[in-house]
Design an enzyme around this catalytic site. Sequence first.
Site, short mmCIF file in Angstrom:
data_model
loop_
_atom_site.label_atom_id
_atom_site.label_comp_id
_atom_site.label_asym_id
_atom_site.label_seq_id
_atom_site.Cartn_x
_atom_site.Cartn_y
_atom_site.Cartn_z
N GLY A 1 129.12 77.90 51.99
CA GLY A 1 128.81 78.56 51.52
C GLY A 1 128.17 79.65 52.82
O GLY A 1 128.43 81.44 52.26
N ASP B 1 118.98 76.60 50.69
CA ASP B 1 119.99 74.71 51.21
C ASP B 1 118.54 74.56 51.50
O ASP B 1 117.45 74.44 50.72
CB ASP B 1 120.07 75.00 52.72
CG ASP B 1 121.08 73.69 52.79
OD1 ASP B 1 122.62 73.74 53.36
OD2 ASP B 1 120.98 72.52 53.53
N SER C 1 131.40 73.40 45.32
CA SER C 1 131.45 71.64 44.86
C SER C 1 132.74 70.37 44.12
O SER C 1 133.01 70.66 43.68
CB SER C 1 130.00 71.31 44.49
OG SER C 1 129.16 72.27 44.94
N HIS D 1 142.66 71.06 40.58
CA HIS D 1 142.21 71.66 42.09
C HIS D 1 142.48 70.04 43.29
O HIS D 1 141.33 69.36 43.60
CB HIS D 1 141.14 72.45 42.49
CG HIS D 1 140.77 72.31 44.37
ND1 HIS D 1 141.69 73.56 44.94
CD2 HIS D 1 139.18 72.51 45.51
CE1 HIS D 1 141.00 73.75 46.25
NE2 HIS D 1 140.23 73.06 46.09
N ASN E 1 128.04 64.14 44.62
CA ASN E 1 127.80 65.59 44.12
C ASN E 1 127.19 65.71 43.17
O ASN E 1 126.94 67.24 42.89
CB ASN E 1 129.20 66.17 44.41
CG ASN E 1 129.41 66.63 46.39
OD1 ASN E 1 128.69 66.13 47.12
ND2 ASN E 1 130.37 67.11 46.30
N ARG F 1 134.80 66.59 51.92
CA ARG F 1 135.83 64.86 52.50
C ARG F 1 135.77 64.81 53.97
O ARG F 1 135.87 65.74 54.79
CB ARG F 1 136.56 64.57 51.96
CG ARG F 1 137.60 66.02 51.96
CD ARG F 1 138.96 65.48 50.88
NE ARG F 1 139.67 66.61 50.71
CZ ARG F 1 141.50 66.17 50.45
NH1 ARG F 1 141.49 65.69 50.17
NH2 ARG F 1 141.61 67.81 50.61
N1 LIG Z 1 136.69 74.39 45.54
C1 LIG Z 1 137.19 74.47 46.58
O1 LIG Z 1 138.15 75.39 46.91
C2 LIG Z 1 136.70 74.08 47.20
C3 LIG Z 1 136.30 74.43 49.60
C4 LIG Z 1 136.14 74.19 50.45
C5 LIG Z 1 134.60 73.26 49.86
N2 LIG Z 1 134.30 73.16 49.07
C6 LIG Z 1 133.36 72.03 48.71
O2 LIG Z 1 131.96 72.53 48.78
C7 LIG Z 1 131.19 71.72 49.25
C8 LIG Z 1 130.19 72.26 50.87
O3 LIG Z 1 131.42 72.33 51.89
P1 LIG Z 1 130.87 72.92 53.21
O4 LIG Z 1 131.83 72.47 53.70
O5 LIG Z 1 130.46 74.24 53.25
O6 LIG Z 1 130.18 71.58 53.47
P2 LIG Z 1 128.41 71.49 54.08
O7 LIG Z 1 127.83 69.93 54.88
O8 LIG Z 1 129.08 71.93 55.59
O9 LIG Z 1 127.64 72.66 53.65
C9 LIG Z 1 127.40 71.09 52.26
C10 LIG Z 1 125.47 71.75 52.38
O10 LIG Z 1 125.03 71.66 51.07
C11 LIG Z 1 123.66 71.32 50.96
N3 LIG Z 1 122.40 70.39 49.92
C12 LIG Z 1 123.08 69.67 50.10
N4 LIG Z 1 122.74 68.97 48.67
C13 LIG Z 1 121.85 70.10 48.55
C14 LIG Z 1 120.75 70.84 47.43
N5 LIG Z 1 120.86 69.78 46.31
N6 LIG Z 1 120.81 71.80 47.01
C15 LIG Z 1 120.91 72.83 48.19
N7 LIG Z 1 121.53 72.65 49.37
C16 LIG Z 1 122.08 71.42 49.46
C17 LIG Z 1 123.40 70.94 52.39
O11 LIG Z 1 122.34 70.75 53.38
C18 LIG Z 1 124.44 71.75 53.67
O12 LIG Z 1 124.48 72.39 54.01
C19 LIG Z 1 132.20 70.68 49.64
O13 LIG Z 1 131.77 69.31 48.25
C20 LIG Z 1 133.67 70.82 49.81
O14 LIG Z 1 134.32 69.81 49.21
C21 LIG Z 1 135.35 72.88 47.90
O1 LIG Z 2 139.78 69.57 50.72
C1 LIG Z 2 138.77 70.19 50.46
O2 LIG Z 2 138.51 68.99 50.63
C2 LIG Z 2 137.92 71.62 50.84
C3 LIG Z 2 138.47 72.32 49.74
O3 LIG Z 2 138.64 71.93 48.22
C4 LIG Z 2 139.52 72.51 50.02
O4 LIG Z 2 140.44 72.58 48.89
O5 LIG Z 2 139.65 73.14 51.58
#
Ligand SMILES: NC(=O)c1ccc[n+]([C@@H]2O[C@H](COP(=O)([O-])OP(=O)(O)OC[C@H]3O[C@@H](n4cnc5c(N)ncnc54)[C@H](O)[C@@H]3O)[C@@H](O)[C@H]2O)c1
Ligand SMILES: O=C(O)C[C@H](O)C(=O)O
Length: 310
Positions: free
Chosen positions: A12, A32, A119, A175, A95, A82
């Site tokens: 984010g 957040d 997410s 994905h 999630n 993860r």
């Molecule tokens: N689609 C993609 O390509 C992709 C890429 C990277 C990460 N992701 C996913 O994105 C998500 C976030 O990853 P990250 O590395 O930023 O994790 P992170 O733990 O750094 O950040 C997640 C944030 O969400 C907040 N949160 C949790 N519940 C909440 C709610 N109900 N309301 C508001 N905020 C809330 C947490 O407090 C935390 O700050 C994960 O599920 C990850 O797998 C997806």
């Molecule tokens: O690999 C992950 O779990 C996070 C994200 O989907 C990514 O591809 O980086």
Amino acid sequence: MKVTIVGAGAVGASCAEYVAIKNFASEVVLIDIKEDYAEGKAMDLMQTASLMGFDTKITGSTNDYTKTANSDIAVITSGIPRKPGMTREELIGINADIVKSVASSLIEHSPNVTIIVVSNPMDTMTYLVHKTTNLPKNRIIGMGGALDSARFKYRISEALECPASDVDGMVIGGHSDTGMVPLARLATRNSVPISAFLSEERISQITEDTKVGGATLTKMLGTSAWYAPGAAVSSLVQAIACDQKKMFPCSALLEGEYGLNDLCIGVPVILGKDGIEKIVEIELTDAEKAKMKESSEGVSKTNGLLDLKK
Ligand SMILES: NC(=O)c1ccc[n+]([C@@H]2O[C@H](COP(=O)([O-])OP(=O)(O)OC[C@H]3O[C@@H](n4cnc5c(N)ncnc54)[C@H](O)[C@@H]3O)[C@@H](O)[C@H]2O)c1
Ligand SMILES: O=C(O)C[C@H](O)C(=O)O
């Protein structure tokens, strides 16, 4: 142009940073649940404004959705990432509830918003937002393919020892570690097919490295990646905000396209002010079609774990 980003964690905040640096949005709101966390990230980012030369105003809020009112675009990154050894699908239990409630709060305050779901497991979380909200289908977009394609291009550029900007390529499909379908046949260096430069074995290695791109980084970092994910989301936000009509592979609700129905999966789409303005159907070979079908079966299986009656 007001952009809300839910989840001020790694992805984010990275997304907020890239959106601000590109300087096309007037306002970015970070939200957040962790007390003062989004406010702190927003303040830290705002202290880069004079250094980086952007005018975007970034604010933070602890779970107060009134601050997100009338957002044009919202990005959902809230939830858990993860850890090494896990699959993205294992995150569904925690999630799904988070994504569902966040989507509902966003729409309550911004009924015309376009939502980008990040997410994980992303294709299933995108499907969940379709199933549990009344937003039109063009306004719900899953981000995965833009990132996977950037990783694909990185791997190709590494093999060709050339800049990534010389390379074009696209990854469609789910994905997930096994579901991605990198379209190596269509990948080029300045319009020349990569098969002119690389052996079949090397291309197959690139394809495999691309599919486990997220898992590879998770193992190295102890949590999943954020720079390329944040940059990929910011490109989708920009395409919509600036009505660019750019083509990205995104997770879209399919209703017969590619012979698939009732699931969200990565396919090429045109992004503009109305979100997904068109799903682009490209001709696939029989082998690519078979991979896409197998990928869709994996996504549907994960979708089957959702409790849509809750
Ligand atoms: N689609 C993609 O390509 C992709 C890429 C990277 C990460 N992701 C996913 O994105 C998500 C976030 O990853 P990250 O590395 O930023 O994790 P992170 O733990 O750094 O950040 C997640 C944030 O969400 C907040 N949160 C949790 N519940 C909440 C709610 N109900 N309301 C508001 N905020 C809330 C947490 O407090 C935390 O700050 C994960 O599920 C990850 O797998 C997806
Ligand atoms: O690999 C992950 O779990 C996070 C994200 O989907 C990514 O591809 O980086």
